[in-house]
Scaffold this motif. Structure first.
Motif, mmCIF file in Angstrom:
data_model
loop_
_atom_site.group_PDB
_atom_site.id
_atom_site.type_symbol
_atom_site.label_atom_id
_atom_site.label_comp_id
_atom_site.label_asym_id
_atom_site.label_seq_id
_atom_site.Cartn_x
_atom_site.Cartn_y
_atom_site.Cartn_z
ATOM 1 N N LEU A 61 -0.605 2.797 89.427
ATOM 2 C CA LEU A 61 -0.717 1.342 89.343
ATOM 3 C C LEU A 61 -2.064 0.866 88.805
ATOM 4 N N ASN A 62 -2.927 1.820 88.463
ATOM 5 C CA ASN A 62 -4.272 1.497 87.986
ATOM 6 C C ASN A 62 -5.028 0.623 89.003
ATOM 7 N N LEU A 63 -5.000 1.067 90.249
ATOM 8 C CA LEU A 63 -5.713 0.397 91.340
ATOM 9 C C LEU A 63 -6.674 1.399 91.983
ATOM 10 N N PRO A 64 -7.845 1.590 91.382
ATOM 11 C CA PRO A 64 -8.800 2.568 91.913
ATOM 12 C C PRO A 64 -9.099 2.307 93.390
ATOM 13 N N GLY A 65 -9.111 3.379 94.160
ATOM 14 C CA GLY A 65 -9.429 3.279 95.575
ATOM 15 C C GLY A 65 -8.215 3.187 96.481
ATOM 16 N N LEU A 66 -7.048 2.887 95.927
ATOM 17 C CA LEU A 66 -5.843 2.792 96.740
ATOM 18 C C LEU A 66 -5.411 4.191 97.167
ATOM 19 N N ARG A 67 -5.082 4.333 98.437
ATOM 20 C CA ARG A 67 -4.607 5.613 98.961
ATOM 21 C C ARG A 67 -3.381 5.375 99.828
ATOM 22 N N SER A 68 -2.630 6.440 100.066
ATOM 23 C CA SER A 68 -1.478 6.346 100.962
ATOM 24 C C SER A 68 -1.477 7.536 101.904
ATOM 25 N N TRP A 69 -0.934 7.303 103.081
ATOM 26 C CA TRP A 69 -0.821 8.351 104.099
ATOM 27 C C TRP A 69 0.573 8.259 104.710
ATOM 28 N N PRO A 70 1.303 9.381 104.779
ATOM 29 C CA PRO A 70 2.665 9.345 105.323
ATOM 30 C C PRO A 70 2.675 9.344 106.854
ATOM 31 N N LEU A 71 3.658 8.656 107.414
ATOM 32 C CA LEU A 71 3.865 8.729 108.856
ATOM 33 C C LEU A 71 4.630 10.012 109.160
ATOM 34 N N LYS A 72 4.217 10.695 110.194
ATOM 35 C CA LYS A 72 4.888 11.931 110.576
ATOM 36 C C LYS A 72 6.245 11.599 111.189
ATOM 37 N N ASN A 73 7.277 12.270 110.719
ATOM 38 C CA ASN A 73 8.658 12.140 111.205
ATOM 39 C C ASN A 73 9.334 10.815 110.858
ATOM 40 N N TYR A 74 8.706 10.001 110.032
ATOM 41 C CA TYR A 74 9.291 8.724 109.608
ATOM 42 C C TYR A 74 9.075 8.577 108.114
ATOM 43 N N PRO A 75 9.996 7.906 107.412
ATOM 44 C CA PRO A 75 9.904 7.820 105.945
ATOM 45 C C PRO A 75 9.018 6.673 105.457
ATOM 46 N N TYR A 76 7.905 6.440 106.122
ATOM 47 C CA TYR A 76 7.025 5.331 105.757
ATOM 48 C C TYR A 76 5.678 5.842 105.280
ATOM 49 N N LEU A 77 5.066 5.054 104.399
ATOM 50 C CA LEU A 77 3.727 5.344 103.877
ATOM 51 C C LEU A 77 2.803 4.182 104.207
ATOM 52 N N VAL A 78 1.594 4.507 104.634
ATOM 53 C CA VAL A 78 0.561 3.501 104.882
ATOM 54 C C VAL A 78 -0.296 3.433 103.618
ATOM 55 N N PHE A 79 -0.394 2.247 103.020
ATOM 56 C CA PHE A 79 -1.205 2.041 101.823
ATOM 57 C C PHE A 79 -2.481 1.319 102.225
ATOM 58 N N TYR A 80 -3.606 1.875 101.802
ATOM 59 C CA TYR A 80 -4.885 1.338 102.257
ATOM 60 C C TYR A 80 -5.992 1.574 101.234
ATOM 61 N N VAL A 81 -7.092 0.857 101.454
ATOM 62 C CA VAL A 81 -8.295 1.022 100.654
ATOM 63 C C VAL A 81 -9.457 1.175 101.630
ATOM 64 N N GLU A 82 -10.286 2.176 101.401
ATOM 65 C CA GLU A 82 -11.469 2.347 102.237
ATOM 66 C C GLU A 82 -12.540 1.360 101.783
ATOM 67 N N ARG A 83 -13.059 0.605 102.719
ATOM 68 C CA ARG A 83 -14.171 -0.313 102.468
ATOM 69 C C ARG A 83 -15.421 0.280 103.115
ATOM 70 N N ALA A 84 -16.564 -0.319 102.866
ATOM 71 C CA ALA A 84 -17.818 0.190 103.419
ATOM 72 C C ALA A 84 -17.806 0.201 104.945
ATOM 73 N N ASP A 85 -17.178 -0.820 105.542
ATOM 74 C CA ASP A 85 -17.235 -0.945 106.997
ATOM 75 C C ASP A 85 -15.883 -0.890 107.700
ATOM 76 N N HIS A 86 -14.794 -0.705 106.965
ATOM 77 C CA HIS A 86 -13.473 -0.628 107.583
ATOM 78 C C HIS A 86 -12.456 -0.041 106.613
ATOM 79 N N VAL A 87 -11.262 0.198 107.130
ATOM 80 C CA VAL A 87 -10.129 0.634 106.309
ATOM 81 C C VAL A 87 -9.180 -0.555 106.229
#
Length: 113
Positions: A61-87
């Protein structure tokens, strides 16, 4: 490594609420609780290790910094960006959906990346 606060956006919270409602509507209260537990574990992981998420959609998607993490045992993905002081959690989406279309909901401020 010190954990960063994980702050879900309103859309991410709405995604989770909809997923839980779906499980409850299907008479699967135990699955709904399992989803919550899995999400809490995912948030704890990305709080401590935000750089471990997949950057696949960032490139797609050409969105630098975007990451995803899968939920264990569920078909969902968490989409996030790391910031200096939070996620910054953008969305929690079912992996079978058209993720790019759902992720780029018109109410997400991609300029904030």
């Amino acid at each position: 490594m010190k954990a960063k606060p994980v702050i879900p956006r309103a859309l991410a919270n709405r995604d989770v609420d909809q997923a839980i409602a779906w499980y409850l509507n299907e008479d699967a209260a135990q699955a709904a609780q399992g989803l919550i537990d899995s999400l809490e574990r995912a948030y704890a992981h990305i709080a401590r290790y935000p750089a471990t998420g997949s950057a696949r959609y960032a490139q797609e998607l050409n969105l630098p910094g975007l990451r995803s993490w899968p939920l264990k045992n569920y078909p969902y993905l968490v989409f996030y960006v790391e910031r200096a002081d939070h996620v910054d959690v953008w969305r929690v989406l079912h992996g079978q959906r058209d993720v790019p279309a759902w992720l780029l909901d018109e109410s997400i401020d991609v300029a904030g990346l």
